[in-house]
Design a protein around this motif. Structure first.
Motif, PDB file in Angstrom:
ATOM      1  N   UNK A   1       9.164  -1.004   2.046  1.00 40.05           N
ATOM      2  CA  UNK A   1       8.993  -1.742   0.793  1.00 40.05           C
ATOM      3  C   UNK A   1      10.125  -1.551  -0.200  1.00 40.05           C
ATOM      4  N   UNK A   2      11.286  -1.137   0.274  1.00 38.98           N
ATOM      5  CA  UNK A   2      12.428  -0.998  -0.625  1.00 38.98           C
ATOM      6  C   UNK A   2      12.906  -2.382  -1.052  1.00 38.98           C
ATOM      7  N   UNK A   3      13.226  -2.559  -2.347  1.00 38.25           N
ATOM      8  CA  UNK A   3      13.735  -3.856  -2.819  1.00 38.25           C
ATOM      9  C   UNK A   3      15.160  -4.086  -2.303  1.00 38.25           C
ATOM     10  N   UNK A   4      15.574  -5.338  -2.286  1.00 37.14           N
ATOM     11  CA  UNK A   4      16.864  -5.700  -1.691  1.00 37.14           C
ATOM     12  C   UNK A   4      18.046  -4.966  -2.322  1.00 37.14           C
TER      13      UNK A   4
ATOM     14  N   UNK B   1       0.825  -1.202   0.000  1.00 37.72           N
ATOM     15  CA  UNK B   1       0.000   0.000   0.000  1.00 37.72           C
ATOM     16  C   UNK B   1       0.857   1.248   0.000  1.00 37.72           C
ATOM     17  N   UNK B   2       0.396   2.290  -0.713  1.00 27.59           N
ATOM     18  CA  UNK B   2       1.107   3.563  -0.725  1.00 27.59           C
ATOM     19  C   UNK B   2       0.795   4.406   0.510  1.00 27.59           C
ATOM     20  N   UNK B   3       0.009   3.893   1.432  1.00 31.81           N
ATOM     21  CA  UNK B   3      -0.378   4.659   2.609  1.00 31.81           C
ATOM     22  C   UNK B   3       0.584   4.459   3.777  1.00 31.81           C
ATOM     23  N   UNK B   4       1.699   3.762   3.568  1.00 28.98           N
ATOM     24  CA  UNK B   4       2.676   3.580   4.629  1.00 28.98           C
ATOM     25  C   UNK B   4       3.217   4.938   5.078  1.00 28.98           C
ATOM     26  N   UNK B   5       3.387   5.069   6.373  1.00 37.83           N
ATOM     27  CA  UNK B   5       3.947   6.293   6.933  1.00 37.83           C
ATOM     28  C   UNK B   5       5.456   6.324   6.700  1.00 37.83           C
TER      29      UNK B   5
ATOM     30  N   UNK C   1      17.957  -1.649   8.081  1.00 33.87           N
ATOM     31  CA  UNK C   1      17.507  -2.711   7.172  1.00 33.87           C
ATOM     32  C   UNK C   1      16.031  -3.009   7.421  1.00 33.87           C
ATOM     33  N   UNK C   2      15.680  -3.164   8.671  1.00 33.77           N
ATOM     34  CA  UNK C   2      14.285  -3.441   9.030  1.00 33.77           C
ATOM     35  C   UNK C   2      13.367  -2.317   8.531  1.00 33.77           C
ATOM     36  N   UNK C   3      13.766  -1.064   8.758  1.00 34.25           N
ATOM     37  CA  UNK C   3      12.942   0.084   8.353  1.00 34.25           C
ATOM     38  C   UNK C   3      12.814   0.192   6.829  1.00 34.25           C
TER      39      UNK C   3
ATOM     40  N   UNK D   1      15.571   9.508   7.460  1.00 32.85           N
ATOM     41  CA  UNK D   1      14.141   9.433   7.158  1.00 32.85           C
ATOM     42  C   UNK D   1      13.988   8.637   5.865  1.00 32.85           C
ATOM     43  N   UNK D   2      12.992   7.774   5.894  1.00 37.26           N
ATOM     44  CA  UNK D   2      12.722   6.916   4.741  1.00 37.26           C
ATOM     45  C   UNK D   2      11.292   7.189   4.300  1.00 37.26           C
ATOM     46  N   UNK D   3      11.160   7.666   3.091  1.00 37.74           N
ATOM     47  CA  UNK D   3       9.844   7.842   2.478  1.00 37.74           C
ATOM     48  C   UNK D   3       9.726   6.813   1.360  1.00 37.74           C
ATOM     49  N   UNK D   4       8.546   6.690   0.820  1.00 42.03           N
ATOM     50  CA  UNK D   4       8.341   5.724  -0.256  1.00 42.03           C
ATOM     51  C   UNK D   4       9.291   5.989  -1.429  1.00 42.03           C
ATOM     52  N   UNK D   5       9.614   7.263  -1.697  1.00 46.07           N
ATOM     53  CA  UNK D   5      10.423   7.591  -2.869  1.00 46.07           C
ATOM     54  C   UNK D   5      11.769   8.248  -2.555  1.00 46.07           C
ATOM     55  N   UNK D   6      12.126   8.381  -1.259  1.00 47.18           N
ATOM     56  CA  UNK D   6      13.383   9.079  -0.947  1.00 47.18           C
ATOM     57  C   UNK D   6      13.972   8.605   0.377  1.00 47.18           C
ATOM     58  N   UNK D   7      15.314   8.523   0.393  1.00 48.69           N
ATOM     59  CA  UNK D   7      16.073   8.235   1.612  1.00 48.69           C
ATOM     60  C   UNK D   7      16.944   9.443   1.895  1.00 48.69           C
TER      61      UNK D   7
END
Length: 192
Positions: free
Chosen positions: A36-39, A2-6, A29-31, A82-88
């Motif tokens: 949903x980051x790929x390996x 889901x794209x609703x992850x915080x 790694x856990x975060x 900080x980890x966002x869906x599209x940026x670290x």
């Protein structure tokens, strides 16, 4: 997924000791997996962060040992990411001697000096020892004396920023007797 992850944000300070590195890396790694980051992406970020944190610890310990010889105060490093869906985005603050970019840049041949041609010959002669390069406005700048850690970060991150902590003027653009550490910021957009 889901794209609703915080977004995940982390901030903590640690004693300058290499034993902290696995703890921070395991959490990261856990975060990254939680977002949903790929390996492949996780591996590249982890390599960069491991290098950054290890360098911060080593520089802090090395500097303190030189200043205080056998016993030194318990100095800390600070890690924020900080980890966002599209940026670290991450920042590591240490209390080392600082990276003297101006000194490194001053060792480049100066086309306005009288000894420019001999500087070029010396520069070319020593080129094999200068394997790491950074581009500034399309021009390569060798970073003499920098190890593989920064090269790894430059390979895997979109942005690497280094600021110097200065006991006199807070943040400085050159290393001096007041330099009290480094603020390293690394960023990258999602690639995979």
């Amino acid at each position: 997924m889901s794209d609703t992850l915080q977004d995940i944000c982390f901030l903590d300070s640690f004693r300058a000791d290499t034993s902290i590195v696995p703890e921070i890396i395991d959490r990261l790694i856990h975060d990254l997996h939680r977002i949903g980051y790929p390996q492949e992406e996780v591996d590249e970020i982890i390599l960069s962060m491991d290098e950054a944190i290890t360098n911060a610890v080593q520089e802090t310990v090395s500097t303190l040992q030189k200043k205080y010889m056998h016993s030194f105060p318990n100095r800390e490093i600070t890690v924020r990411y900080s980890i966002a869906h599209n940026e670290f985005d991450a920042t590591i603050i240490d209390h080392g001697k600082g990276l003297d970019i101006k000194k490194m840049l001053s060792e480049m041949p100066d086309s306005t000096s009288k000894g420019y041609h001999s500087q070029i010959f010396e520069y070319v002669k020593n080129a094999e020892m200068r394997r790491l390069k950074v581009r500034l406005n399309g021009k390569e700048i060798p970073l003499n004396g920098i190890g593989a850690g920064l090269k790894i970060m430059l390979s895997f991150m979109d942005s690497v920023t280094i600021d110097l902590i200065d006991k006199k003027s807070i943040v400085s653009d050159f290393v001096n007797e007041f330099t009290d550490g480094t603020i390293l910021n690394i960023k990258r957009l999602r690639r995979y």
